[in-house]
Scaffold this active site. Structure first.
Site, PDB file in Angstrom:
ATOM      1  N   GLU A 179      10.177   1.012  10.361  1.00 38.67           N
ATOM      2  CA  GLU A 179      11.165   2.077  10.133  1.00 38.67           C
ATOM      3  C   GLU A 179      10.410   3.376  10.376  1.00 38.67           C
ATOM      4  O   GLU A 179       9.602   3.781   9.540  1.00 38.67           O
ATOM      5  CB  GLU A 179      11.661   2.059   8.678  1.00 38.67           C
ATOM      6  N   CYS A 216      13.519  10.847   6.848  1.00 45.27           N
ATOM      7  CA  CYS A 216      13.458  10.363   8.237  1.00 45.27           C
ATOM      8  C   CYS A 216      14.800  10.479   8.933  1.00 45.27           C
ATOM      9  O   CYS A 216      14.863  10.718  10.131  1.00 45.27           O
ATOM     10  CB  CYS A 216      12.965   8.933   8.266  1.00 45.27           C
ATOM     11  N   GLU A 237      10.013  15.510  15.585  1.00 48.21           N
ATOM     12  CA  GLU A 237      10.383  15.430  14.177  1.00 48.21           C
ATOM     13  C   GLU A 237       9.533  16.443  13.406  1.00 48.21           C
ATOM     14  O   GLU A 237       8.311  16.377  13.443  1.00 48.21           O
ATOM     15  CB  GLU A 237      10.097  14.019  13.657  1.00 48.21           C
ATOM     16  N   LYS A 280       0.851  -1.194   0.000  1.00 48.67           N
ATOM     17  CA  LYS A 280       0.000   0.000   0.000  1.00 48.67           C
ATOM     18  C   LYS A 280       0.885   1.240   0.000  1.00 48.67           C
ATOM     19  O   LYS A 280       1.533   1.560   1.000  1.00 48.67           O
ATOM     20  CB  LYS A 280      -0.932   0.055   1.203  1.00 48.67           C
TER      21      LYS A 280
HETATM   22  P1  NAP Z   1       2.511   8.074   8.097  1.00 50.17           P
HETATM   23  O1  NAP Z   1       1.414   9.037   8.254  1.00 50.17           O
HETATM   24  O2  NAP Z   1       2.875   7.235   9.255  1.00 50.17           O
HETATM   25  O3  NAP Z   1       2.124   7.163   6.836  1.00 50.17           O
HETATM   26  C1  NAP Z   1       2.901   6.104   6.395  1.00 50.17           C
HETATM   27  C2  NAP Z   1       1.999   5.074   5.766  1.00 50.17           C
HETATM   28  O4  NAP Z   1       1.104   4.565   6.747  1.00 50.17           O
HETATM   29  C3  NAP Z   1       1.122   5.627   4.641  1.00 50.17           C
HETATM   30  O5  NAP Z   1       0.976   4.656   3.639  1.00 50.17           O
HETATM   31  C4  NAP Z   1      -0.181   5.879   5.360  1.00 50.17           C
HETATM   32  O6  NAP Z   1      -1.305   5.879   4.527  1.00 50.17           O
HETATM   33  C5  NAP Z   1      -0.243   4.725   6.315  1.00 50.17           C
HETATM   34  N1  NAP Z   1      -1.121   4.974   7.440  1.00 50.17           N
HETATM   35  C6  NAP Z   1      -1.495   6.187   7.974  1.00 50.17           C
HETATM   36  N2  NAP Z   1      -2.362   6.012   8.987  1.00 50.17           N
HETATM   37  C7  NAP Z   1      -2.558   4.671   9.116  1.00 50.17           C
HETATM   38  C8  NAP Z   1      -3.350   3.869   9.972  1.00 50.17           C
HETATM   39  N3  NAP Z   1      -4.138   4.410  10.915  1.00 50.17           N
HETATM   40  N4  NAP Z   1      -3.316   2.522   9.819  1.00 50.17           N
HETATM   41  C9  NAP Z   1      -2.532   1.970   8.872  1.00 50.17           C
HETATM   42  N5  NAP Z   1      -1.783   2.670   8.003  1.00 50.17           N
HETATM   43  C10 NAP Z   1      -1.778   4.011   8.134  1.00 50.17           C
HETATM   44  O7  NAP Z   1       3.860   8.770   7.660  1.00 50.17           O
HETATM   45  P2  NAP Z   1       4.051   9.832   6.496  1.00 50.17           P
HETATM   46  O8  NAP Z   1       3.542  11.131   7.006  1.00 50.17           O
HETATM   47  O9  NAP Z   1       3.527   9.309   5.217  1.00 50.17           O
HETATM   48  O10 NAP Z   1       5.638   9.844   6.376  1.00 50.17           O
HETATM   49  C11 NAP Z   1       6.418  10.585   7.209  1.00 50.17           C
HETATM   50  C12 NAP Z   1       6.966   9.737   8.352  1.00 50.17           C
HETATM   51  O11 NAP Z   1       7.660   8.602   7.844  1.00 50.17           O
HETATM   52  C13 NAP Z   1       7.975  10.481   9.174  1.00 50.17           C
HETATM   53  O12 NAP Z   1       7.736  10.259  10.544  1.00 50.17           O
HETATM   54  C14 NAP Z   1       9.296   9.844   8.777  1.00 50.17           C
HETATM   55  O13 NAP Z   1      10.294   9.918   9.732  1.00 50.17           O
HETATM   56  C15 NAP Z   1       8.897   8.459   8.492  1.00 50.17           C
HETATM   57  N6  NAP Z   1       9.876   7.814   7.602  1.00 50.17           N
HETATM   58  C16 NAP Z   1      10.719   6.902   8.127  1.00 50.17           C
HETATM   59  C17 NAP Z   1      11.662   6.279   7.345  1.00 50.17           C
HETATM   60  C18 NAP Z   1      12.606   5.271   7.917  1.00 50.17           C
HETATM   61  O14 NAP Z   1      13.133   4.481   7.163  1.00 50.17           O
HETATM   62  N7  NAP Z   1      12.836   5.222   9.200  1.00 50.17           N
HETATM   63  C19 NAP Z   1      11.741   6.585   5.977  1.00 50.17           C
HETATM   64  C20 NAP Z   1      10.857   7.528   5.461  1.00 50.17           C
HETATM   65  C21 NAP Z   1       9.926   8.122   6.293  1.00 50.17           C
HETATM   66  P3  NAP Z   1      -1.835   7.319   3.950  1.00 50.17           P
HETATM   67  O15 NAP Z   1      -0.778   7.755   3.017  1.00 50.17           O
HETATM   68  O16 NAP Z   1      -3.085   7.039   3.263  1.00 50.17           O
HETATM   69  O17 NAP Z   1      -1.981   8.212   5.137  1.00 50.17           O
END
Ligand code: NAP
Ligand code: MG
Length: 502
Positions: free
Chosen positions: A271, A306, A404, A195
């Site tokens: 991650e 991230c 963050e 997804k």
């Molecule tokens: P996010 O809101 O956590 O979303 C990540 C994924 O999870 C998306 O596909 C999102 O779908 C889905 N998601 C959101 N709410 C959910 C729920 N209640 N149940 C199941 N899935 C759900 O993160 P983001 O805002 O897209 O990305 C930014 C974050 O990613 C930052 O915190 C960053 O640090 C982290 N990140 C970490 C790494 C690493 O390798 N450590 C790499 C890149 C990014 P939707 O898109 O439809 O909301």
């Protein structure tokens, strides 16, 4: 493929962006399908606010269809039972097809999430392809173990695929995030349901189309675009998913642990977020290079990384001089049209996220000294952009030092001695990346040993390489992407003990 020279040509990128066909349907069981509900959602170009395409909005029913088709392909052995050589060839073929479309993929990512096309074409897309090739090459070069048992017995210890792997990924590096999960999972012989993030589904869908063209059997890679609360949650709670690999925020990572506990105890690998420290000591001889890397480390992808070095911890004796070097460099990063290869800073992924970042900047103005930037801007009167921003005199307990921000915002803290630097670096709930700048070899060893982070760069900020495990300690998550160690997430150890008859 276009010539490299075209990369410098703005009109080439605008033409490519206009002409590239945008995939909009889910891929389930080897077919391009609509959602059972018939629903779609708009994917937006954040640099202009325009709708790019209406994408299939999968929900729990579509996720269930995808898991069923993944399970069927796994049980039938269509993929996992192919010889390692055959699987390697399919994955390498996929890399070749992606390679032939590098420019189109770069334009797609720039359109979908506001990324600079120069970064997408010059770095992100080639990196993603390289990582796929790396895992493909591993398939027929991996040996298992034989246990030291008494004569007359043989113990085979093998790593076997888990079955159905669910992958839920964010929007910041759309093709990379898809490949970081799918490549090792597929290389190990699993079937996958992916997804992508709602803000950036395009390149993941194209990836799955090309996988079919490369010869990946139907049902082995399924992509269900949709929302986190619906499609993402359904994958997390599904009773027939064996493993869930997630990249995204810590808050959502915690939800996936709950989903697994409430459902079938699937393995969950996370991650998550970071607040990575960059520690600069006064004995760093090349402050110019340090400043270059600190600036590109916090501004790459508009800070939506991230592992971005978002906390600069600099020795008091060189703080003023180093701040001057940073502000000089940051002044060159003006927000601009992401499709113009001359632009140095692209758009934020969406207006809502830009507003969040601006709230952090407002908090920073109350709790620290604003040294540069601080404003939301438009480009050609449109879109969501934020100026490169530096805060100095940041206290360790300030919100901008702890949370963050995921934007082009650098928090600068000072320190007097090594012990204080280490304490500040470790004063975080996260532990993803870190960077240490010094020309004293003993200090480099000592400090990097004590910093709690998955990857510590010495005299380098945020190095990424397919051969290096990527992931963090503490609330940055568990498990590692990339390298041979990624396979540990997508396989289980299985032992066969054979007793011979005498
Ligand atoms: P996010 O809101 O956590 O979303 C990540 C994924 O999870 C998306 O596909 C999102 O779908 C889905 N998601 C959101 N709410 C959910 C729920 N209640 N149940 C199941 N899935 C759900 O993160 P983001 O805002 O897209 O990305 C930014 C974050 O990613 C930052 O915190 C960053 O640090 C982290 N990140 C970490 C790494 C690493 O390798 N450590 C790499 C890149 C990014 P939707 O898109 O439809 O909301
Ligand atoms: Mg978009």
């Amino acid at each position: 493929m276009a010539k490299i020279a075209d990369i410098e040509d703005r009109s080439y990128w605008h033409k490519t962006a206009k002409s590239v066909p945008l995939p909009t349907q889910a891929i389930i069981g080897g077919r391009q399908v609509d959602a059972r509900s018939g629903k779609r959602f708009a994917t937006i170009n954040p640099a202009t606010g325009e709708t790019l395409a209406d994408i299939v909005e999968g929900d729990a029913t579509d996720v269930d269809d995808a898991v069923t088709s993944a399970r069927r392909s796994f049980d039938a052995g269509h993929w996992r039972n192919q010889s390692p050589l055959a699987r390697k060839r399919v994955l390498l073929k996929l890399a070749e097809l992606l390679n032939a479309e590098q420019q189109q993929l770069a334009a797609m990512e720039s359109l979908d999430m506001g990324k600079l096309v120069r970064d997408a074409a010059g770095n992100d897309i080639p990196t993603a392809i390289n990582i796929l090739q790396w895992h493909a090459e591993e398939v027929d070069k991996t040996y298992d173990e034989v246990a030291p048992l008494p004569v007359g017995n043989v113990g085979l210890i093998r790593r076997v695929p888990l079955g159905v792997v669910g992958a839920v990924v964010p929007w910041n590096f759309p093709l990379n995030m898809a490949i970081w999960k799918c490549a090792p999972a597929l290389a190990a012989g699993n079937s996958v349901v992916l997804k992508p993030a709602e803000q950036s589904p395009l390149t993941a869908l194209r990836f799955a189309q090309l996988a079919l063209e490369a010869g990946l059997p139907e049902g082995v890679l399924n992509v269900v675009p949709g929302f986190g609360e619906t499609a993402g949650q359904a994958l997390g709670r599904h009773m027939d998913v064996d493993c869930l690999a997630f990249t995204g925020s810590t808050a959502v990572g915690k939800m996936f642990l709950r989903y697994a506990g409430d459902s079938n105890l699937k393995q969950v690998w996370l991650e998550c977020g970071g607040k990575s420290p960059v520690v600069v000591f006064e004995d760093c001889e090349d402050l110019e290079t340090a400043a270059d890397q600190v600036v590109s480390g916090i501004l790459y992808n508009q800070g939506q990384v991230c592992s971005a070095g978002s906390r600069l911890i600099v020795q008091d004796s060189i703080r003023a001089r180093f701040l001057d070097l940073l502000t000089e460099r940051m002044a060159q990063y003006r927000p601009g049209d992401p499709l113009d290869p001359q632009s140095r800073l692209g758009a934020m992924v969406e207006a809502k996220h830009a507003a969040n970042v601006m709230r952090y900047i407002e908090a920073g103005c109350r709790e620290a000294t604003l040294v540069a930037g601080g404003n939301a801007v438009t480009v050609n009167g449109r879109g969501s952009f934020i100026e490169p921003t530096i805060f100095s005199d940041v206290r360790p307990d300030a919100v901008i030092a702890r949370e963050e921000i995921f934007g082009p915002v650098l928090a600068v803290l000072g320190f007097a001695d090594e012990a204080e630097a280490i304490a500040l670096a470790n004063d975080s709930v996260y532990g993803l990346g870190a960077s240490v700048w010094t020309d004293n070899l003993s200090r480099a060893h000592r400090v990097s040993e004590q910093i709690v982070a998955g990857v510590v760069g010495v005299n380098v900020v945020d190095p990424v390489n397919p051969a290096i495990p990527f992931g963090g300690f503490r609330q940055s998550g568990s498990g590692r992407d990339l390298s041979r160690h990624a396979a540990e997430k997508y396989t289980a150890l299985k032992t066969t003990w054979i007793r011979f008859k005498n």
